[in-house]
Design an enzyme around this catalytic site. Structure first.
Site, mmCIF file in Angstrom:
data_model
loop_
_atom_site.group_PDB
_atom_site.id
_atom_site.type_symbol
_atom_site.label_atom_id
_atom_site.label_comp_id
_atom_site.label_asym_id
_atom_site.label_seq_id
_atom_site.Cartn_x
_atom_site.Cartn_y
_atom_site.Cartn_z
ATOM 1 N N HIS A 76 -0.321 11.319 -11.879
ATOM 2 C CA HIS A 76 0.210 10.065 -11.349
ATOM 3 C C HIS A 76 1.095 10.218 -10.132
ATOM 4 C CE1 HIS A 76 -0.974 7.453 -14.767
ATOM 5 N NE2 HIS A 76 -0.876 8.581 -15.439
ATOM 6 N N LYS A 91 9.878 -3.167 -7.855
ATOM 7 C CA LYS A 91 9.390 -1.857 -8.304
ATOM 8 C C LYS A 91 10.602 -0.956 -8.464
ATOM 9 C CE LYS A 91 6.854 -1.904 -4.521
ATOM 10 N NZ LYS A 91 5.524 -1.670 -5.078
ATOM 11 N N ARG A 92 10.440 0.274 -8.992
ATOM 12 C CA ARG A 92 11.573 1.177 -9.070
ATOM 13 C C ARG A 92 12.173 1.404 -7.691
ATOM 14 N NH1 ARG A 92 13.013 3.874 -13.991
ATOM 15 N NH2 ARG A 92 14.365 5.146 -12.683
ATOM 16 N N LYS A 121 9.514 4.257 -1.546
ATOM 17 C CA LYS A 121 9.053 2.868 -1.694
ATOM 18 C C LYS A 121 9.663 1.960 -0.627
ATOM 19 C CE LYS A 121 8.298 3.321 -6.712
ATOM 20 N NZ LYS A 121 6.868 3.060 -6.976
ATOM 21 N N THR A 179 0.703 -0.632 -9.041
ATOM 22 C CA THR A 179 -0.007 -1.596 -9.883
ATOM 23 C C THR A 179 0.602 -2.986 -9.715
ATOM 24 O OG1 THR A 179 1.369 -0.737 -11.683
ATOM 25 C CG2 THR A 179 -0.933 -0.055 -11.656
ATOM 26 N N LYS A 184 -1.019 -6.931 -9.554
ATOM 27 C CA LYS A 184 -0.545 -8.108 -10.296
ATOM 28 C C LYS A 184 -0.237 -9.245 -9.330
ATOM 29 C CE LYS A 184 1.487 -4.889 -13.493
ATOM 30 N NZ LYS A 184 2.666 -4.026 -13.700
#
Ligand code: 26V
Length: 813
Positions: free
Chosen positions: A357, A545-546, A551, A653, A657
């Site tokens: 992952h 998100k985290r 990110k 992911t 969504k």
């Protein structure tokens, strides 16, 4: 299930009385939730049992999905949906003066995971059950899950998540299925008279692994699979007997009991850094040993020869955290079942499959040899032997190539490399999006790919459309059904039939109305929770998100600072009003991520209190991002921020969504964004920034200079200077000096400055397009229509046929 509404009402009132001793007129929402949960669990038990009998009869292969994390989310709404009794229950409760929505809010959200990896596991369980596959989860029943996040003065504060305090209605404790897990001690090799070698493990510490089973309800298909969560409990023998036999003080045996039970106490709240903690390794082995023992027991009930083990059992490992499945199965087969090495190895290698992952090097697990040897002596011996035999094979293939052997070895430099163990001990290795798998094959795991090309494959992630569309956004689900019929529910690829209608003005107006209503709902929630008024007509721009450097929440934050400054300087600047919404937890030890949280909260504080920009920009950072909060935000989103440094996000992911709920992505060509782009085309996504090859090339040649950008681009410089010079954001403090330094003096590891201008331009395009509502709604519709591919049903079908080789088990059996 229930023949009608009245039948339900009667059963519900009876449950309230028998289990909680209350009449419905005095029951609180919490009482009602508990009674309803317990009633549904009872109702499920018949199908649960039937499912297990059916699987046994069919002798179909059972898949066990081993994962240290399952982020299931609340189960009430989802179970009602999958059991097809949502409207009976909703209306029945209404008659009794209760509101289903309020009851749902009473359920604790079991946060037994950190982020993407754990939520993916939960989506997979939903798809396995809904497609009728015999697939179950093995996970940990942590007493404290993901911490509760609060902001105090803009800083993240972590509070323990005592999610079990009011009980967990869905679980069933199964003490009769408990197994023993052993740590420490010594191992001796013993030869019998015939010269056969066996291994004797003595002086070990033992812990009871007690399973708590949670039903996983399939959608309308009479299938109930199992999520088995393991809890560490000291045995009677370990506590009381120990105390009496050794005449110990009660405080001593209590300390001992606590130390054993500590194994399932906490979820490690770390998304990317390997903590090197003994307790974490104990947890990993605990899950693995309990799970493998349980899978082997189930297999033995079939009375089949060991040679058919891999026809009956698939052991899937979610990242390397459960990689000890490999030596543990070897141990059981050899030491307990007396199989020889070759036979045990053949069985192991053909039963285990592995998903990677992440390519972030700091998240690749390695364990010090000394630690593994002392904590798990027999397991270490087996790993060492696997390594020896593997290295010998490599030598045979290419004698004298020491470099190759050194870089492929499982045990090297005093470390056990879990990814290497996982690849060598399994028959399938997959990445989670096309780009990610290519990066694994061409770079991170190239040498392994060259050695075992047949093992590598891609399985692009997916999300369950049942929770993320039907449950989270029922109005949109209904509109879709009115437009194209209901077949998409069982075959989400058919969402593409919406494309035929993309010019239909009435449909586009309806779609816009639903989004608007969802935005109003979220605005109401934000007002209640955060006391901030937001305008449902503004663009809802969402980054959830985290919190992690790669990110790039920082890129988003800097862009907001830039816009704010521009608005202040040019009050006539005609900007489409925007509400920037964030949700993110930082690992407690991740200093930089916590600074970014403080920065975003500071920006929110400045912007939201400035009357000059009040109708133009609002910034909302919602506390405690979780599955249940995501369900509220996602249906209300216009713009989906997927802006990681290209090559860093394995898949993502949340991107799927949001797309499925009609948000339009602004993003880099990273992870599964690439595949979203392939499906929606240029007109329906806002791409910007470096591509992965360019990023990787910069890392290789070291030619990037963030300082050059800082010095040459005024927009960048003016924005960054506000972090450290006197500004509304810094107020003369040095709070954000480290952020500034990372960007300017430490060469901006994640290319924030490099991508800044390109991001700003993409955001301008977003604003322009949003003004044209019909055009925007069309983009939104195309995204929904193309999202069917990202249903986890598609992903699970691919795992089922290409990796596990299983078929759905027919309910007629
Ligand atoms: C590592 C560790 C190290 C020890 C402490 C606990 C802990 C927890 C998690 C991790 C690795 C997390 C890896 C992960 O979540 N990867 C994400 O997986 C998603 C599902 O495949 C994917 O969409 C995301 O892009 C990827 O970052």
């Amino acid at each position: 299930m229930f023949s009608d509404k009245e039948d339900f009402k009667q059963a519900f009132c009876e449950k309230l009385e028998t289990e909680l001793g209350k009449k419905v007129d005095i029951a609180t929402d919490l009482d009602a939730f508990r009674a309803l949960g317990s009633l549904l669990r009872d109702k499920l038990s018949k199908e649960w049992l039937q499912t297990n009998l059916r699987y046994e009869k069919a002798q179909e292969k059972q898949v066990y999905y081993f994962s240290m994390e399952f982020l299931m989310g609340r189960l009430l709404g989802n179970n009602l949906l999958n059991m097809q009794i949502l409207s009976i229950v909703k209306e029945g409760l209404f008659d009794l003066g209760l509101e289903l929505k309020s009851l749902e809010e009473k359920e604790e959200d079991p946060g037994l995971g950190n982020g993407g990896l754990g939520r993916l596991a939960a989506c997979f369980l939903d798809s396995l059950a809904s497609l009728g596959y015999a697939g179950h989860g093995f996970g940990m029943r942590y007493r404290y899950g993901m911490f509760d996040q609060h902001f105090i003065d803009g800083y993240q504060v972590e509070l323990p998540d005592h999610w079990l305090s009011k009980g967990f209605v869905w679980e069933v404790k199964r003490p009769e299925e408990a197994v023993e897990v052993r740590y420490g001690g010594q191992v001796q090799a013993v030869k019998d008279e015939e010269g056969n070698l066996s291994f004797k493990h003595t002086d070990y510490e033992k812990v009871n692994a007690v399973p708590y089973d949670v039903p996983v309800v399939g959608y309308n298909n009479e299938t109930v699979n199992t999520l088995r969560l393991w809890s560490a409990e000291a045995t009677e023998e370990d506590t009381l007997l120990r105390a009496f036999n050794h005449q110990q003080k009660p405080s001593n045996f209590l300390a001992h009991k606590r130390s054993l039970e500590a194994i399932s106490e906490f979820l490690y709240p770390d998304d990317s850094t390997e903590e090197g903690k003994r307790l974490r390794l104990k947890q990993e082995y605990f899950l693995v040993s309990a799970g493998v023992q349980s899978a082997v027991k189930n297999f033995e009930r079939l009375n089949l020869p060991w040679s058919s083990f891999s026809d009956q059992v698939a052991l899937h490992i979610n990242d390397t955290h459960p990689a000890l499945v490999i030596p543990e199965l070897m141990r059981i087969l050899m030491d307990d079942k007396q199989l020889g090495w070759e036979e045990a190895w053949e069985i192991t290698q053909s039963s285990v499959s592995y998903t990677n992952h992440t390519t972030l090097s700091e998240a690749l697990e390695t364990w010090p040899v000394n630690l593994v040897r002392s904590l798990l002596p027999r397991i270490f011996m087996i790993i060492d032997e696997i390594n020896e035999r593997f290295c010998k094979m490599l030598w045979k293939q290419d004698p004298g190539n020491f470099d190759r052997i050194a870089s492929l070895a499982i045990v090297a430099d005093g470390q056990v490399k879990m990814a290497h163990l996982s690849i060598v001990g399994s028959y399938s290795v997959n990445g989670v999006a096309k780009l990610h798998t290519e990066i694994l094959k061409k770079r991170e795991m190239k040498i392994y790919y060259d050695t075992f090309p047949e093992k590598f494959n891609n399985k692009t992630n997916g999300i369950t459309h049942r929770r993320w569309l039907m449950h989270a956004n029922p109005a949109l689900a209904d509109l879709i059904t009115e437009t194209i019929g209901e077949q998409w529910v069982d075959d989400p690829a058919r969402l593409s039939e919406l494309l035929k209608e993309k010019e239909d003005p009435a449909l586009l107006t309806e779609l816009g109305k639903i989004k608007q209503q969802n935005k109003m709902n979220l605005a109401h929630y934000v007002n209640e929770r955060a006391g901030i008024t937001i305008d449902p007509n503004s663009i809802f721009d969402v980054h959830i998100k985290r919190l992690h450097g790669y990110k790039r929440q920082l890129l988003n934050a800097l862009h907001i600072m830039y816009l704010y400054t521009k608005l202040k300087a040019e009050p006539a600047f005609d900007m489409v009003p925007r509400t920037f919404i964030f949700g993110a937890k930082a690992a407690p030890s991740y200093y930089f991520a916590k600074k970014v949280i403080k920065l975003i909260n500071t920006i929110a504080n400045v912007v939201n209190h400035d009357p000059d920009v009040k109708d133009k920009i609002k910034v909302v950072f919602l506390e405690n991002y979780s599955v249940s909060l995501a369900e509220k935000i996602i249906p209300a989103t216009n713009v989906s921020e997927q802006i990681s440094t290209a090559s860093k996000e394995a898949s993502g992911t949340g991107n799927m969504k949001l797309m499925m709920n009609g948000a339009v992505t602004i993003g880099t060509l990273d992870g599964a964004n690439v595949e979203i782009y392939e499906r929606v085309g240029n007109d329906n996504i806002y791409l910007f920034g470096l591509e992965s090859e360019e990023v990787l090339e910069y890392y290789r040649n070291g030619a990037y200079s963030s300082k050059e950008i800082y010095e040459s681009d005024e927009r960048v410089r003016n924005t960054l200077d506000q972090l450290v010079r006197y500004s509304p954001f810094s107020r003369g403090e040095t709070e954000f000096q480290d952020i500034f330094d990372s960007l300017v003096h430490y060469n901006d590891e994640y290319f924030v400055l490099k991508d800044f201008v390109s991001y700003m331009k993409a955001q301008q395009l977003v604003s322009q397009d949003f003004r044209l509502q019909k055009l925007w709604n069309k983009k939104s519709l195309v995204n929904i229509a193309q999202s069917g591919h990202f249903s986890s049903d598609r992903t699970i079908q691919e795992y089922a046929s290409d990796i596990w080789e299983i078929a759905p088990v027919h309910t007629l059996l």
